[in-house]
Design an enzyme around this catalytic site. Structure first.
Site, PDB file in Angstrom:
ATOM      1  N   GLY A   1      -5.349  -5.697   2.450  1.00 56.45           N
ATOM      2  CA  GLY A   1      -4.003  -5.600   3.008  1.00 56.45           C
ATOM      3  C   GLY A   1      -3.439  -6.963   3.383  1.00 56.45           C
TER       4      GLY A   1
ATOM      5  N   GLY B   1     -12.229  -4.400   1.721  1.00 62.27           N
ATOM      6  CA  GLY B   1     -13.650  -4.053   1.789  1.00 62.27           C
ATOM      7  C   GLY B   1     -14.046  -3.122   0.646  1.00 62.27           C
TER       8      GLY B   1
ATOM      9  NE  ARG C   1      -4.324  -1.632   1.817  1.00 62.52           N
ATOM     10  CZ  ARG C   1      -5.270  -1.962   2.683  1.00 62.52           C
ATOM     11  NH1 ARG C   1      -5.078  -1.761   3.978  1.00 62.52           N
ATOM     12  NH2 ARG C   1      -6.396  -2.489   2.277  1.00 62.52           N
TER      13      ARG C   1
HETATM   14  P1  ADP Z   1      -7.975  -8.149   4.186  1.00 66.49           P
HETATM   15  O1  ADP Z   1      -6.962  -7.301   4.900  1.00 66.49           O
HETATM   16  O2  ADP Z   1      -7.332  -9.023   3.160  1.00 66.49           O
HETATM   17  O3  ADP Z   1      -9.138  -7.361   3.671  1.00 66.49           O
HETATM   18  P2  ADP Z   1      -9.265  -8.819   6.682  1.00 66.49           P
HETATM   19  O4  ADP Z   1      -8.621  -7.624   7.271  1.00 66.49           O
HETATM   20  O5  ADP Z   1     -10.738  -8.855   6.553  1.00 66.49           O
HETATM   21  O6  ADP Z   1      -8.600  -9.168   5.270  1.00 66.49           O
HETATM   22  O7  ADP Z   1      -8.888 -10.097   7.547  1.00 66.49           O
HETATM   23  C1  ADP Z   1      -7.553 -10.487   7.811  1.00 66.49           C
HETATM   24  C2  ADP Z   1      -7.433 -11.100   9.181  1.00 66.49           C
HETATM   25  O8  ADP Z   1      -8.365 -12.163   9.321  1.00 66.49           O
HETATM   26  C3  ADP Z   1      -6.077 -11.682   9.446  1.00 66.49           C
HETATM   27  O9  ADP Z   1      -5.474 -10.959  10.513  1.00 66.49           O
HETATM   28  C4  ADP Z   1      -6.368 -13.135   9.861  1.00 66.49           C
HETATM   29  O10 ADP Z   1      -5.604 -13.566  10.956  1.00 66.49           O
HETATM   30  C5  ADP Z   1      -7.820 -13.051  10.265  1.00 66.49           C
HETATM   31  N1  ADP Z   1      -8.482 -14.380  10.212  1.00 66.49           N
HETATM   32  C6  ADP Z   1      -8.770 -15.105   9.134  1.00 66.49           C
HETATM   33  N2  ADP Z   1      -9.331 -16.275   9.479  1.00 66.49           N
HETATM   34  C7  ADP Z   1      -9.389 -16.313  10.820  1.00 66.49           C
HETATM   35  C8  ADP Z   1      -9.874 -17.255  11.782  1.00 66.49           C
HETATM   36  N3  ADP Z   1     -10.389 -18.417  11.414  1.00 66.49           N
HETATM   37  N4  ADP Z   1      -9.794 -16.905  13.088  1.00 66.49           N
HETATM   38  C9  ADP Z   1      -9.261 -15.722  13.467  1.00 66.49           C
HETATM   39  N5  ADP Z   1      -8.788 -14.807  12.607  1.00 66.49           N
HETATM   40  C10 ADP Z   1      -8.852 -15.083  11.309  1.00 66.49           C
HETATM   41  C1  3PG Z   2      -8.831  -1.995   4.759  1.00 67.58           C
HETATM   42  O1  3PG Z   2      -7.798  -2.484   5.237  1.00 67.58           O
HETATM   43  O2  3PG Z   2      -9.724  -2.672   4.222  1.00 67.58           O
HETATM   44  C2  3PG Z   2      -8.963  -0.496   4.774  1.00 67.58           C
HETATM   45  O3  3PG Z   2      -7.773   0.143   5.187  1.00 67.58           O
HETATM   46  C3  3PG Z   2     -10.137  -0.061   5.620  1.00 67.58           C
HETATM   47  O4  3PG Z   2      -9.949  -0.444   6.968  1.00 67.58           O
HETATM   48  P1  3PG Z   2     -11.222  -0.569   7.936  1.00 67.58           P
HETATM   49  O5  3PG Z   2     -11.975  -1.806   7.508  1.00 67.58           O
HETATM   50  O6  3PG Z   2     -10.660  -0.681   9.317  1.00 67.58           O
HETATM   51  O7  3PG Z   2     -12.072   0.658   7.733  1.00 67.58           O
HETATM   52 MG    MG Z   3      -6.999  -6.322   6.830  1.00 63.73          MG
END
Ligand code: ADP
Ligand code: 3PG
Ligand code: MG
Length: 406
Positions: free
Chosen positions: A354, A377, A39
């Site tokens: 991320g 998101g 990023r």
């Molecule tokens: P992204 O950053 O790709 O959008 P999210 O921020 O929604 O994804 O989710 C990432 C987090 O989800 C990671 O820190 C991971 O450890 C957590 N995660 C995924 N599966 C599980 C699980 N089964 N239990 C706890 N945490 C989880």
């Molecule tokens: C993300 O990691 O999806 C963006 O930085 C937004 O973060 P947030 O879900 O905490 O608003």
């Molecule tokens: Mg994330």
């Protein structure tokens, strides 16, 4: 014929001006250091454009979810250090994102100089889209550029309120290229189209899956979100994290998927443990059922194979959210298996988020994806057909077609 597009940073006269640049430096951290700088790297073209044209940059971001209070472990200082190294320029880090100290530091910036503000979410007003807080941010600059595609789905003060107080709010180059790449996927996905959804932010994502149901042929669910769906199906999930107020929404999605012929896959086995600390015992379940006292941290091998099979047959794939707690071994196996499965297809593939992108980078597979999105998101909302507040807040430019190439 006239066409309308968003104003671009390229349309602005930045020379001698201070530009407020909203970026998304919500990067994965490990032991206080940036563990994936995708990023930050992605913001470089816009920042260099401004700095090399003789403007100065007041850079702002959130990091994590500190709930409106300062949290030292969520300081943007490590991101500032990485940015300085990547830019090859000094980057000052302000102790706060608003107030006298930030105003003084911003006021002293000369052409080509950059200031990174401290985490916007240390103030509760940021997430409330508070008008006065937006005005305080606007006091730091003359112009506004939003390059934070990853935060464009958040109607927060640095994304929306601030734009009311600075002229001609414009999109950064990353924002523009994300919108361009994802518009193709939103409007003309080749079928079969498979969405892979995981991660931790179930409450955000469940509502969006409703919109996706009319667009995709299959949805593969993993990560923490899977347990809310299994609960909705009446499957015991032990101590796995579920979002109680989303169980009904998940049940709705399950029945709508059935009625519309969308193949909705939930894990059929799991890797479970009593606690996720490295070295603590873990085991595989035979079925989707998780015993009392055990918590699901990854999808199991049979789920990985079933998901890979769907992916192999897809022409278009969108993936957001790790399928397990991928930063802790051995709970990264489901996420790694998915990354490899997608990387070995010839489908048009997009991975966003991320943590998801960090997992793909760790495996060295980024070049095998058609597009790496900095939005998690945000990309999910965009592809679901939702208009993003961060884009709506930017000003439009109307010009006669075909328009200048940008
Ligand atoms: P992204 O950053 O790709 O959008 P999210 O921020 O929604 O994804 O989710 C990432 C987090 O989800 C990671 O820190 C991971 O450890 C957590 N995660 C995924 N599966 C599980 C699980 N089964 N239990 C706890 N945490 C989880
Ligand atoms: C993300 O990691 O999806 C963006 O930085 C937004 O973060 P947030 O879900 O905490 O608003
Ligand atoms: Mg994330």
């Amino acid at each position: 014929m006239m066409t309308t597009r968003k104003r671009s940073v390229r349309d602005l006269q930045v020379k001698g001006k201070r530009v407020f640049v909203r970026v998304d430096f919500n990067v994965p951290l490990s032991h206080g250091a940036v563990s994936d700088d995708t990023r930050i790297r992605s913001s470089l073209p816009t920042l260099k454009l401004i700095l090399e044209a003789g403007g100065s940059a007041v850079i702002a971001s959130h990091l994590g979810r500190p709930k409106g209070k300062p949290a030292p472990e969520l300081s943007l200082k490590p991101a500032g250090e990485r940015l300085a190294a990547l830019l090859g320029r000094k980057v000052l880090v302000a102790p706060d994102c608003v107030g006298a100290a930030a105003e003084e530091l911003a006021g002293r910036l000369g052409p080509g100089e950059a200031l990174l503000l401290e985490n916007l979410r240390f103030h509760p007003e940021e997430e409330k889209n508070d008008a006065e807080f937006g005005r305080s941010l606007a006091r730091l600059a003359d112009l506004y550029v939003n390059d934070a595609f990853g935060a464009a789905h958040r109607a927060h003060a640095s994304v929306v309120a601030v734009t009311r107080h600075l002229p001609d709010p414009a999109a950064g180059l990353l924002m523009q290229s994300e919108v361009q790449a994802l518009t193709r996927l939103r409007d003309h996905p080749e079928k079969p189209y498979v969405a892979v959804l995981g991660g931790a932010k179930a409450s955000d994502k469940i509502d969006l899956i409703h919109n996706l149901l009319t667009r995709v042929d299959a949805i593969l669910i993993g990560g923490a979100m899977a347990y809310t769906f299994l609960k909705a199906r009446g499957v015991p999930v032990g101590t796995s994290k579920i979002e109680t107020d989303r169980v009904e929404g998940a049940a709705d999605i399950i029945s709508r998927a059935m009625n519309t012929g969308v193949r909705l896959h939930l894990p059929v086995d799991h890797v479970v443990a009593q606690s996720p600390e490295p070295g603590r015992p873990h085991r595989l379940t035979d079925t989707a059922h998780i015993d009392d006292g055990w918590c699901g941290f990854d999808i199991g091998p049979r789920s990985r194979e079933a998901y890979a099979e769907e992916v192999r047959a897809a022409a278009t794939i969108f993936w957001n959210g790790p399928l397990g707690m991928c930063e802790v071994e051995p709970y990264d196996a489901g996420t790694s298996a998915m990354a490899r499965a997608i990387a070995s297809t010839r489908a048009f593939s997009v991975v966003g988020g991320g943590d998801s992108v960090a997992a793909v980078n760790r495996l060295g597979l980024a070049s095998r994806f058609s597009h790496i999105s900095t939005g998690g998101g945000a990309s999910l909302e965009f592809l679901s057909g939702v208009e993003l507040p961060g884009l709506l807040a930017l000003s439009d430019v109307t010009e006669s077609a075909p328009g200048r190439a940008r």
